[in-house]
Design an enzyme around this catalytic site. Structure first.
Site, PDB file in Angstrom:
ATOM      1  CB  CYS A 184      -0.370   4.974   1.678  1.00 61.10           C
ATOM      2  SG  CYS A 184      -0.093   3.234   2.875  1.00 61.10           S
ATOM      3  CG  HIS A 185      -2.723   6.541   7.644  1.00 65.28           C
ATOM      4  ND1 HIS A 185      -3.784   6.054   6.890  1.00 65.28           N
ATOM      5  CD2 HIS A 185      -3.240   7.499   8.149  1.00 65.28           C
ATOM      6  CE1 HIS A 185      -4.943   6.767   6.926  1.00 65.28           C
ATOM      7  NE2 HIS A 185      -4.475   7.643   7.687  1.00 65.28           N
ATOM      8  CG  ASP A 206      17.328  -3.545 -12.054  1.00 57.72           C
ATOM      9  OD1 ASP A 206      17.379  -2.931 -13.450  1.00 57.72           O
ATOM     10  OD2 ASP A 206      17.969  -3.241 -11.184  1.00 57.72           O
ATOM     11  CG  MET A 213      -1.878  -0.179   0.869  1.00 56.19           C
ATOM     12  SD  MET A 213      -2.495  -0.974  -0.549  1.00 56.19           S
ATOM     13  CE  MET A 213      -1.501  -0.198  -1.928  1.00 56.19           C
ATOM     14  CD  GLU A 214       2.050  -0.044   4.873  1.00 52.43           C
ATOM     15  OE1 GLU A 214       1.979   1.067   5.007  1.00 52.43           O
ATOM     16  OE2 GLU A 214       1.111  -0.775   4.817  1.00 52.43           O
TER      17      GLU A 214
END
Length: 159
Positions: free
Chosen positions: A76-77, A128, A113-114
């Site tokens: 991924c860039h 969590d 993707m981000e």
């Protein structure tokens, strides 16, 4: 193998060379959900969850994750993001939380993707922070909902 952009002629993984692609404004939106017990949702609404400010912490974690996507996803860039926003809303009908992210940059490659990473990490942070009171939570429905810019143009799941 020539159709596989992340494989070289020798079959080895490689980062796609985007140096000849023009810089354009690129935006991506993604969404996901965290389902939990109704009692867990009420604890967050009443601000009585054991770890405190659950929603704002998860939103911040999602933003931080968007900025670090290239460190997490091979090939991924690394991108200079101009916007990374995460909004979490509670939803009694799930019951649980809806997570939405929007990411923007000006550059030669997209930010899907981000946006997906932002949603994923925000959901994981909710998990969590709430696992002490709800072991049966479920993360799901993570998807790109829209993207704009670049050679392939605009796309929306609503279209």
């Amino acid at each position: 193998m020539s159709d596989l952009t992340h494989l070289g002629a020798d079959g080895r993984a490689r980062m796609v060379d985007v140096s000849d692609k023009p810089d354009t404004v690129r935006t991506a939106r993604a969404s996901g959900v965290l389902r939990c017990a109704p009692e867990t949702l009420e604890r967050v609404r009443s601000n009585t969850a054991p770890k405190g400010a659950v929603v704002s912490t998860a939103e911040l974690a999602g933003i931080m994750a968007a900025k670090r996507t290239a460190d997490l996803i091979p090939l991924c860039h690394p991108l200079a993001l101009t916007k990374a926003a995460v909004v979490i809303t509670d939803d009694g009908a799930l019951p649980g939380f809806r997570v939405e992210a929007e990411v923007r940059t000006t550059g030669p490659t997209g930010v899907e993707m981000e946006a997906l990473t932002a949603v994923s990490v925000a959901c994981l942070t909710l998990f969590d922070m709430l696992k002490a009171i709800d072991k049966g939570m479920e993360i799901g429905a993570i998807k790109v909902t829209a993207k704009s810019g670049g050679r392939s143009g605009d796309w929306s799941s609503a279209a």
